[in-house]
Scaffold this active site. Structure first.
Site, PDB file in Angstrom:
ATOM      1  CB  SER A 238       5.149   6.775   3.024  1.00  0.00           C
ATOM      2  OG  SER A 238       4.084   6.653   3.962  1.00  0.00           O
TER       3      SER A 238
ATOM      4  N   GLY B 227       0.820  -1.196   0.000  1.00  0.00           N
ATOM      5  CA  GLY B 227       0.000   0.000   0.000  1.00  0.00           C
ATOM      6  C   GLY B 227       0.858   1.252   0.000  1.00  0.00           C
ATOM      7  CB  CYS B 228       0.157   4.689  -1.155  1.00  0.00           C
ATOM      8  SG  CYS B 228      -1.520   4.902  -0.522  1.00  0.00           S
ATOM      9  CG  PHE B 229      -1.165   5.855   4.059  1.00  0.00           C
ATOM     10  CD1 PHE B 229      -0.651   7.148   4.105  1.00  0.00           C
ATOM     11  CD2 PHE B 229      -2.532   5.713   3.888  1.00  0.00           C
ATOM     12  CE1 PHE B 229      -1.465   8.262   3.981  1.00  0.00           C
ATOM     13  CE2 PHE B 229      -3.363   6.817   3.764  1.00  0.00           C
ATOM     14  CZ  PHE B 229      -2.828   8.098   3.820  1.00  0.00           C
TER      15      PHE B 229
END
Length: 345
Positions: A154, A149-151
Protein backbone atom coordinates in the site's frame (compact mmCIF):
# COMPACT_ATOMS: atom_id res chain seq x y z
CA UNK A 1 -3.16 -26.92 -16.60
CA UNK A 2 -0.62 -25.57 -14.13
CA UNK A 3 -0.46 -27.75 -11.02
CA UNK A 4 -0.29 -25.81 -7.75
CA UNK A 5 0.11 -26.76 -4.11
CA UNK A 6 -0.35 -24.65 -0.99
CA UNK A 7 1.61 -25.09 2.23
CA UNK A 8 -0.18 -23.57 5.21
CA UNK A 9 -3.52 -23.40 3.42
CA UNK A 10 -5.84 -22.79 6.38
CA UNK A 11 -4.88 -19.28 7.46
CA UNK A 12 -6.82 -16.33 6.06
CA UNK A 13 -4.37 -15.68 3.21
CA UNK A 14 -4.15 -19.39 2.42
CA UNK A 15 -7.92 -19.65 2.28
CA UNK A 16 -8.21 -16.65 -0.02
CA UNK A 17 -5.58 -18.23 -2.25
CA UNK A 18 -7.59 -21.48 -2.37
CA UNK A 19 -10.68 -19.50 -3.38
CA UNK A 20 -8.82 -17.61 -6.11
CA UNK A 21 -7.15 -20.70 -7.56
CA UNK A 22 -10.49 -22.52 -7.66
CA UNK A 23 -11.72 -19.78 -10.02
CA UNK A 24 -8.52 -19.59 -12.09
CA UNK A 25 -8.97 -20.97 -15.63
CA UNK A 26 -5.41 -22.33 -15.91
CA UNK A 27 -4.81 -23.84 -12.47
CA UNK A 28 -5.38 -27.24 -10.90
CA UNK A 29 -4.84 -27.30 -7.14
CA UNK A 30 -3.28 -30.67 -6.28
CA UNK A 31 -2.70 -30.39 -2.54
CA UNK A 32 -3.69 -28.24 0.45
CA UNK A 33 -1.26 -28.62 3.33
CA UNK A 34 -2.24 -28.18 6.98
CA UNK A 35 -0.90 -29.98 10.01
CA UNK A 36 -3.58 -28.56 12.31
CA UNK A 37 -6.45 -29.72 10.08
CA UNK A 38 -5.01 -32.87 8.53
CA UNK A 39 -7.78 -35.16 7.25
CA UNK A 40 -10.47 -32.46 7.42
CA UNK A 41 -12.34 -31.30 4.33
CA UNK A 42 -11.33 -27.72 3.51
CA UNK A 43 -14.93 -26.57 3.08
CA UNK A 44 -15.66 -27.69 6.65
CA UNK A 45 -13.09 -25.15 7.81
CA UNK A 46 -14.23 -22.42 5.41
CA UNK A 47 -17.97 -22.88 4.79
CA UNK A 48 -18.01 -20.19 2.08
CA UNK A 49 -16.32 -22.80 -0.15
CA UNK A 50 -18.96 -25.52 0.25
CA UNK A 51 -19.74 -27.04 -3.12
CA UNK A 52 -16.67 -25.34 -4.61
CA UNK A 53 -13.64 -26.90 -2.95
CA UNK A 54 -13.78 -30.63 -2.23
CA UNK A 55 -10.16 -31.21 -1.15
CA UNK A 56 -9.16 -32.65 2.19
CA UNK A 57 -6.18 -31.14 4.02
CA UNK A 58 -2.96 -33.15 4.03
CA UNK A 59 0.23 -32.87 6.01
CA UNK A 60 2.87 -32.44 3.31
CA UNK A 61 6.64 -32.63 3.57
CA UNK A 62 9.21 -32.06 0.86
CA UNK A 63 9.45 -35.76 0.00
CA UNK A 64 5.70 -36.12 -0.46
CA UNK A 65 5.27 -33.18 -2.84
CA UNK A 66 4.27 -34.60 -6.23
CA UNK A 67 7.12 -34.28 -8.73
CA UNK A 68 4.87 -32.74 -11.37
CA UNK A 69 3.94 -29.78 -9.13
CA UNK A 70 4.56 -26.58 -11.13
CA UNK A 71 4.24 -23.99 -8.37
CA UNK A 72 4.11 -24.11 -4.56
CA UNK A 73 2.71 -21.31 -2.44
CA UNK A 74 3.97 -21.10 1.13
CA UNK A 75 1.47 -19.24 3.31
CA UNK A 76 3.35 -19.87 6.55
CA UNK A 77 4.60 -17.31 9.11
CA UNK A 78 8.16 -16.00 9.03
CA UNK A 79 10.86 -18.29 10.42
CA UNK A 80 8.65 -21.37 9.90
CA UNK A 81 8.38 -20.69 6.18
CA UNK A 82 12.09 -20.67 5.39
CA UNK A 83 12.56 -24.10 6.95
CA UNK A 84 9.94 -25.47 4.54
CA UNK A 85 10.81 -23.42 1.48
CA UNK A 86 14.56 -24.00 1.35
CA UNK A 87 14.29 -27.79 0.81
CA UNK A 88 11.69 -27.19 -1.92
CA UNK A 89 14.03 -24.77 -3.70
CA UNK A 90 16.86 -27.29 -3.45
CA UNK A 91 14.64 -29.88 -5.17
CA UNK A 92 13.94 -27.47 -8.03
CA UNK A 93 10.36 -26.43 -7.26
CA UNK A 94 9.25 -22.88 -8.03
CA UNK A 95 7.92 -21.17 -4.92
CA UNK A 96 5.98 -18.03 -4.01
CA UNK A 97 6.53 -17.30 -0.33
CA UNK A 98 4.07 -15.18 1.67
CA UNK A 99 6.35 -14.64 4.68
CA UNK A 100 9.07 -12.04 5.26
CA UNK A 101 11.80 -14.68 5.12
CA UNK A 102 13.05 -13.79 1.63
CA UNK A 103 11.98 -10.14 1.20
CA UNK A 104 15.04 -8.47 2.69
CA UNK A 105 18.30 -8.58 0.78
CA UNK A 106 20.59 -8.69 3.82
CA UNK A 107 20.38 -11.45 6.40
CA UNK A 108 21.64 -9.22 9.21
CA UNK A 109 18.75 -6.79 8.67
CA UNK A 110 16.26 -9.67 8.66
CA UNK A 111 17.77 -11.10 11.83
CA UNK A 112 17.67 -7.72 13.59
CA UNK A 113 14.02 -6.95 12.82
CA UNK A 114 12.63 -10.49 13.05
CA UNK A 115 14.83 -11.64 15.93
CA UNK A 116 15.58 -15.01 14.39
CA UNK A 117 18.42 -16.55 12.42
CA UNK A 118 18.18 -16.78 8.65
CA UNK A 119 18.94 -20.33 7.58
CA UNK A 120 20.52 -19.54 4.20
CA UNK A 121 21.47 -15.97 3.36
CA UNK A 122 22.63 -17.04 -0.12
CA UNK A 123 19.00 -17.63 -1.06
CA UNK A 124 18.25 -13.96 -0.42
CA UNK A 125 20.38 -13.08 -3.43
CA UNK A 126 18.25 -15.33 -5.66
CA UNK A 127 14.81 -14.33 -4.38
CA UNK A 128 12.85 -11.78 -6.42
CA UNK A 129 10.72 -9.21 -4.63
CA UNK A 130 7.21 -9.87 -5.89
CA UNK A 131 5.82 -6.44 -6.69
CA UNK A 132 4.66 -7.26 -10.22
CA UNK A 133 4.14 -3.66 -11.35
CA UNK A 134 7.87 -3.08 -10.79
CA UNK A 135 9.72 -6.37 -11.22
CA UNK A 136 7.83 -8.07 -14.04
CA UNK A 137 10.85 -9.29 -16.00
CA UNK A 138 12.63 -10.68 -12.94
CA UNK A 139 9.49 -12.38 -11.63
CA UNK A 140 8.96 -14.10 -14.99
CA UNK A 141 12.31 -15.93 -14.63
CA UNK A 142 12.26 -16.44 -10.86
CA UNK A 143 12.44 -19.72 -8.99
CA UNK A 144 11.59 -18.00 -5.69
CA UNK A 145 9.32 -14.98 -5.38
CA UNK A 146 9.03 -13.15 -2.07
CA UNK A 147 5.45 -11.90 -1.97
CA UNK A 148 5.42 -8.37 -0.47
CA UNK A 149 3.85 -7.47 2.85
CA UNK A 150 0.44 -5.84 2.96
CA UNK A 151 1.55 -2.49 4.42
CA UNK A 152 4.53 -2.25 2.04
CA UNK A 153 2.30 -2.86 -0.99
CA UNK A 154 0.00 0.00 0.00
CA UNK A 155 2.98 2.32 0.55
CA UNK A 156 5.40 1.34 -2.21
CA UNK A 157 2.97 1.53 -5.11
CA UNK A 158 2.15 5.23 -4.60
CA UNK A 159 5.68 6.29 -3.60
CA UNK A 160 8.02 4.40 -5.95
CA UNK A 161 7.29 6.45 -9.12
CA UNK A 162 7.60 9.75 -7.25
CA UNK A 163 11.00 8.83 -5.81
CA UNK A 164 12.22 7.26 -9.04
CA UNK A 165 11.53 10.53 -10.89
CA UNK A 166 12.85 12.74 -8.07
CA UNK A 167 9.52 14.48 -7.66
CA UNK A 168 9.76 14.16 -3.88
CA UNK A 169 12.65 14.27 -1.42
CA UNK A 170 14.00 11.12 0.17
CA UNK A 171 13.42 12.39 3.71
CA UNK A 172 10.61 13.57 5.97
CA UNK A 173 8.15 10.99 4.62
CA UNK A 174 5.46 10.36 7.21
CA UNK A 175 3.14 7.38 6.77
CA UNK A 176 -0.08 6.62 8.63
CA UNK A 177 -1.57 3.22 7.76
CA UNK A 178 -4.78 1.72 9.07
CA UNK A 179 -5.49 -2.00 8.77
CA UNK A 180 -8.41 -4.33 9.37
CA UNK A 181 -8.30 -7.07 12.00
CA UNK A 182 -7.73 -9.91 9.51
CA UNK A 183 -4.16 -8.65 9.21
CA UNK A 184 -3.53 -10.09 12.68
CA UNK A 185 -4.31 -13.60 11.41
CA UNK A 186 -6.85 -16.28 12.23
CA UNK A 187 -5.61 -17.39 15.64
CA UNK A 188 -7.31 -15.61 18.53
CA UNK A 189 -5.27 -13.31 20.76
CA UNK A 190 -5.67 -10.05 22.64
CA UNK A 191 -4.94 -8.30 19.36
CA UNK A 192 -8.03 -9.53 17.54
CA UNK A 193 -10.72 -10.63 19.99
CA UNK A 194 -14.00 -8.75 19.60
CA UNK A 195 -14.05 -6.97 22.95
CA UNK A 196 -10.57 -5.54 22.36
CA UNK A 197 -11.13 -4.44 18.77
CA UNK A 198 -14.76 -3.32 18.64
CA UNK A 199 -15.22 0.46 18.97
CA UNK A 200 -11.49 0.88 19.33
CA UNK A 201 -8.68 2.32 17.18
CA UNK A 202 -5.09 2.07 18.29
CA UNK A 203 -1.61 2.79 17.02
CA UNK A 204 1.08 0.18 17.55
CA UNK A 205 4.78 -0.50 16.92
CA UNK A 206 5.55 3.14 16.07
CA UNK A 207 8.99 3.31 14.52
CA UNK A 208 9.61 -0.40 14.98
CA UNK A 209 7.11 -2.26 12.82
CA UNK A 210 8.77 -5.17 11.02
CA UNK A 211 7.63 -3.98 7.62
CA UNK A 212 9.75 -0.82 7.97
CA UNK A 213 13.02 -2.24 6.54
CA UNK A 214 11.15 -3.79 3.61
CA UNK A 215 9.59 -0.43 2.76
CA UNK A 216 12.87 1.46 3.16
CA UNK A 217 14.78 -1.11 1.10
CA UNK A 218 12.53 -0.74 -1.92
CA UNK A 219 12.16 3.04 -1.64
CA UNK A 220 15.94 3.42 -1.41
CA UNK A 221 16.44 1.32 -4.53
CA UNK A 222 14.01 3.54 -6.43
CA UNK A 223 15.52 6.77 -5.12
CA UNK A 224 19.12 5.68 -5.62
CA UNK A 225 19.91 6.85 -2.10
CA UNK A 226 18.97 5.95 1.47
CA UNK A 227 15.35 6.63 2.41
CA UNK A 228 14.11 6.71 6.00
CA UNK A 229 10.43 6.86 6.86
CA UNK A 230 8.30 7.38 9.93
CA UNK A 231 5.71 4.62 9.77
CA UNK A 232 2.77 4.38 12.16
CA UNK A 233 0.31 1.49 11.73
CA UNK A 234 -3.14 1.52 13.32
CA UNK A 235 -5.57 -1.31 13.99
CA UNK A 236 -9.18 -0.41 13.25
CA UNK A 237 -12.43 -2.35 13.82
CA UNK A 238 -13.07 -3.60 10.27
CA UNK A 239 -12.52 -7.08 8.84
CA UNK A 240 -10.21 -6.20 5.98
CA UNK A 241 -8.58 -3.38 4.09
CA UNK A 242 -5.61 -1.03 4.41
CA UNK A 243 -5.73 2.74 3.96
CA UNK A 244 -2.34 4.47 3.90
CA UNK A 245 -2.00 8.25 4.12
CA UNK A 246 1.46 9.52 3.20
CA UNK A 247 2.60 13.09 3.84
CA UNK A 248 5.70 14.71 2.31
CA UNK A 249 6.96 18.03 0.98
CA UNK A 250 5.30 19.38 -2.17
CA UNK A 251 8.09 21.81 -2.96
CA UNK A 252 8.32 22.62 -6.67
CA UNK A 253 5.73 20.15 -7.94
CA UNK A 254 2.25 20.52 -9.41
CA UNK A 255 -0.71 18.21 -9.76
CA UNK A 256 0.06 17.83 -13.46
CA UNK A 257 3.59 16.64 -12.61
CA UNK A 258 2.26 13.89 -10.36
CA UNK A 259 -0.51 12.87 -12.75
CA UNK A 260 2.01 12.60 -15.60
CA UNK A 261 4.34 10.50 -13.43
CA UNK A 262 1.62 8.07 -12.41
CA UNK A 263 0.36 7.83 -15.98
CA UNK A 264 3.86 6.99 -17.24
CA UNK A 265 4.32 4.19 -14.70
CA UNK A 266 0.80 2.89 -14.19
CA UNK A 267 -1.26 4.02 -17.17
CA UNK A 268 -1.13 0.51 -18.68
CA UNK A 269 -1.17 -1.44 -15.42
CA UNK A 270 -4.38 -3.40 -14.91
CA UNK A 271 -4.62 -3.18 -11.13
CA UNK A 272 -3.55 0.39 -10.32
CA UNK A 273 -6.34 2.96 -10.42
CA UNK A 274 -5.28 6.62 -10.18
CA UNK A 275 -8.27 8.66 -9.02
CA UNK A 276 -9.12 11.98 -10.60
CA UNK A 277 -9.05 15.25 -8.70
CA UNK A 278 -11.74 15.50 -6.03
CA UNK A 279 -11.77 11.77 -5.27
CA UNK A 280 -9.80 9.84 -2.68
CA UNK A 281 -9.43 6.08 -2.10
CA UNK A 282 -11.53 4.14 0.37
CA UNK A 283 -11.16 0.54 1.47
CA UNK A 284 -14.69 -0.51 0.53
CA UNK A 285 -14.02 0.41 -3.11
CA UNK A 286 -11.24 -2.21 -3.35
CA UNK A 287 -12.64 -4.91 -1.03
CA UNK A 288 -12.49 -8.37 -2.58
CA UNK A 289 -10.23 -7.27 -5.45
CA UNK A 290 -6.62 -6.99 -6.59
CA UNK A 291 -6.87 -3.23 -7.10
CA UNK A 292 -4.75 -0.56 -5.49
CA UNK A 293 -6.48 2.83 -5.63
CA UNK A 294 -4.29 5.94 -5.38
CA UNK A 295 -5.38 9.55 -4.94
CA UNK A 296 -3.61 12.69 -3.82
CA UNK A 297 -3.98 16.32 -2.76
CA UNK A 298 -1.43 19.13 -2.84
CA UNK A 299 -2.11 21.38 0.14
CA UNK A 300 -0.68 24.75 -0.87
CA UNK A 301 -1.28 26.23 2.59
CA UNK A 302 1.07 23.78 4.30
CA UNK A 303 3.25 23.03 1.29
CA UNK A 304 2.57 19.31 1.64
CA UNK A 305 1.66 16.53 -0.75
CA UNK A 306 -0.77 14.02 0.75
CA UNK A 307 -1.06 10.70 -1.10
CA UNK A 308 -3.69 8.15 -0.09
CA UNK A 309 -3.86 4.51 -1.17
CA UNK A 310 -6.28 1.66 -0.47
CA UNK A 311 -5.95 -2.10 -0.90
CA UNK A 312 -7.59 -5.25 0.38
CA UNK A 313 -4.90 -6.53 2.78
CA UNK A 314 -5.74 -10.20 2.16
CA UNK A 315 -5.76 -9.82 -1.64
CA UNK A 316 -3.54 -7.18 -3.25
CA UNK A 317 -1.76 -7.20 0.10
CA UNK A 318 -1.20 -10.96 -0.11
CA UNK A 319 -3.11 -13.70 -1.96
CA UNK A 320 -4.26 -12.08 -5.21
CA UNK A 321 -0.86 -10.44 -5.60
CA UNK A 322 0.62 -13.94 -5.29
CA UNK A 323 -1.68 -15.12 -8.09
CA UNK A 324 -0.64 -12.09 -10.16
CA UNK A 325 2.99 -13.10 -9.61
CA UNK A 326 2.21 -16.67 -10.62
CA UNK A 327 0.56 -15.43 -13.82
CA UNK A 328 3.73 -13.51 -14.67
CA UNK A 329 5.95 -16.52 -13.85
CA UNK A 330 4.06 -18.76 -16.27
CA UNK A 331 3.51 -16.27 -19.06
CA UNK A 332 -0.25 -16.01 -18.52
CA UNK A 333 -2.32 -12.88 -18.80
CA UNK A 334 -1.56 -10.92 -15.64
CA UNK A 335 -5.28 -10.55 -14.97
CA UNK A 336 -6.08 -14.29 -15.26
CA UNK A 337 -8.33 -15.34 -12.40
CA UNK A 338 -8.32 -11.81 -10.99
CA UNK A 339 -10.96 -9.99 -12.99
CA UNK A 340 -13.66 -9.91 -10.32
CA UNK A 341 -14.90 -6.42 -9.45
CA UNK A 342 -14.67 -5.20 -5.84
CA UNK A 343 -17.57 -5.94 -3.49
CA UNK A 344 -19.95 -3.10 -2.59
CA UNK A 345 -21.24 -2.33 -0.02
Amino acid sequence: MIKAGIIGATGYTGAELVRLLELHPEIETIFLDSRSYEGIRFSDIYPNLRGKVHDTCQSINVDSVPEDTDIIFSALPHRISQSKVLPLIEKGFRVIDFSADFRLREAKIYEHWYETKHLDDRTLEKAVYGLPEWYTASIAKAGLVANPGCFPTSILLPLLPLLKENLIKNKDIIIDSKTGVSGAGRSSSEVNIFSQVNENIKAYNIGKHRHTPEIEQELSLAAGSSVNILFTPHLIPVDRGILSTIVMSAEGITRKDIEACYEAYYGKKSFIRILKEGYLPETKAVKGSNFCDIGFVIDSRSGKLVVVSAIDNLLKGSSSQAVQNMNVMFGLEETAGLNAAPIWP
